[in-house]
Write a protein that holds these residues in place. Structure first.
Motif, PDB file in Angstrom:
ATOM      1  N   GLU A  62     -56.946  52.015  35.082  1.00  0.00           N
ATOM      2  CA  GLU A  62     -57.190  52.576  33.694  1.00  0.00           C
ATOM      3  C   GLU A  62     -58.133  53.898  34.029  1.00  0.00           C
ATOM      4  O   GLU A  62     -59.076  53.834  34.754  1.00  0.00           O
ATOM      5  CB  GLU A  62     -57.904  51.725  33.062  1.00  0.00           C
ATOM      6  N   GLY A  64     -59.288  55.924  31.763  1.00  0.00           N
ATOM      7  CA  GLY A  64     -60.346  56.455  30.502  1.00  0.00           C
ATOM      8  C   GLY A  64     -59.377  57.208  29.421  1.00  0.00           C
ATOM      9  O   GLY A  64     -58.398  57.300  29.883  1.00  0.00           O
ATOM     10  N   ALA A  65     -60.035  57.042  28.451  1.00  0.00           N
ATOM     11  CA  ALA A  65     -59.364  58.055  27.320  1.00  0.00           C
ATOM     12  C   ALA A  65     -58.039  57.203  26.994  1.00  0.00           C
ATOM     13  O   ALA A  65     -56.925  58.051  26.594  1.00  0.00           O
ATOM     14  CB  ALA A  65     -59.225  59.369  27.557  1.00  0.00           C
ATOM     15  N   GLY A  66     -58.000  56.035  27.231  1.00  0.00           N
ATOM     16  CA  GLY A  66     -56.717  55.168  27.002  1.00  0.00           C
ATOM     17  C   GLY A  66     -55.589  55.598  27.963  1.00  0.00           C
ATOM     18  O   GLY A  66     -54.279  55.120  27.636  1.00  0.00           O
ATOM     19  N   LEU A  67     -55.814  56.293  28.955  1.00  0.00           N
ATOM     20  CA  LEU A  67     -54.742  56.691  29.950  1.00  0.00           C
ATOM     21  C   LEU A  67     -54.547  55.774  31.362  1.00  0.00           C
ATOM     22  O   LEU A  67     -55.642  55.325  31.736  1.00  0.00           O
ATOM     23  CB  LEU A  67     -54.911  58.086  30.400  1.00  0.00           C
ATOM     24  N   THR A 100     -55.949  68.838  29.685  1.00  0.00           N
ATOM     25  CA  THR A 100     -56.458  70.116  29.153  1.00  0.00           C
ATOM     26  C   THR A 100     -56.675  71.122  30.130  1.00  0.00           C
ATOM     27  O   THR A 100     -57.572  70.828  31.220  1.00  0.00           O
ATOM     28  CB  THR A 100     -57.642  70.187  28.212  1.00  0.00           C
ATOM     29  N   ASP A 116     -58.421  68.887  32.995  1.00  0.00           N
ATOM     30  CA  ASP A 116     -59.160  67.900  32.661  1.00  0.00           C
ATOM     31  C   ASP A 116     -58.405  66.677  32.140  1.00  0.00           C
ATOM     32  O   ASP A 116     -57.702  66.726  31.433  1.00  0.00           O
ATOM     33  CB  ASP A 116     -60.276  68.213  31.368  1.00  0.00           C
ATOM     34  N   ALA A 118     -58.506  62.922  31.306  1.00  0.00           N
ATOM     35  CA  ALA A 118     -59.571  61.723  30.798  1.00  0.00           C
ATOM     36  C   ALA A 118     -60.885  62.063  31.452  1.00  0.00           C
ATOM     37  O   ALA A 118     -61.611  61.070  31.840  1.00  0.00           O
ATOM     38  CB  ALA A 118     -58.936  60.587  31.575  1.00  0.00           C
ATOM     39  N   GLY A 119     -61.280  63.178  31.332  1.00  0.00           N
ATOM     40  CA  GLY A 119     -62.623  63.672  31.389  1.00  0.00           C
ATOM     41  C   GLY A 119     -62.980  63.878  33.024  1.00  0.00           C
ATOM     42  O   GLY A 119     -64.300  64.133  33.383  1.00  0.00           O
TER      43      GLY A 119
END
Length: 164
Positions: A62, A64-67, A100, A116, A118-119
């Motif tokens: 996982e 982050g950001a649901g990915l 992004t 970018d 998931a951050g």
């Protein structure tokens, strides 16, 4: 780069400690730890912090950001992991994880993208001509077979890509 092109065997040292010894491509393809993985290759290997979790069809990372990404083999040695993926092993296409674009660097034969995901910042090297611009959202295709999995705390390899 000189050692990679000229040597039969390489010794990678860090702070006076031997981290790994082997043939250049063996070290590139199967780094023993994050230091070796990041030391060899230009641009350097991407490192993505993740959490290993049991999924319906095996272990997933996982991001982050649901990915999430499926993990190769028996990679779930601990929940806090770091995924390593070389910039040239990330594809840009119609399917994959949304990222992004922050920077686009055309170099002639290749294009380097800094994105970018998931951050977390990742670098992508592609030989395709892309019409991407900063701010665009693209899909990054990451083949789980190309992932390197490291323990976040120790930096040591947990899993090798299959066949490597």
């Amino acid at each position: 780069i000189e050692a990679m092109t000229m040597a039969d065997r390489i010794v990678v040292m860090h702070d006076g400690i031997v981290e790994q010894v082997g043939a250049p491509l063996d070290l590139y393809d199967r780094p023993a730890n994050m230091f070796v993985a990041g030391f060899l290759g230009s641009p350097a290997m991407n490192f993505i912090a993740a959490e290993a979790r049991a999924g319906e069809s095996g272990t997933v990372a996982e991001l982050g950001a649901g990915l999430s990404l499926p993990l190769p083999g028996s990679a779930a040695a601990g929940p806090s992991i770091v995924l390593g993926i070389r910039p040239e092993h990330i594809g840009v296409g119609d399917a994959g994880l949304p990222a992004t674009i922050g920077i686009v660097e055309p170099t002639g034969s290749e294009t380097h993208l800094v994105a970018d995901l998931a951050g977390q910042q990742v670098v992508v090297v592609t030989r395709e001509r892309l019409a991407a611009r900063p701010g665009d959202v693209v899909k990054l295709a990451i083949d789980p077979a190309r992932l390197h999995v490291f323990d976040r705390e120790s930096g040591k390899r947990l899993e090798s890509p299959p066949g490597r």
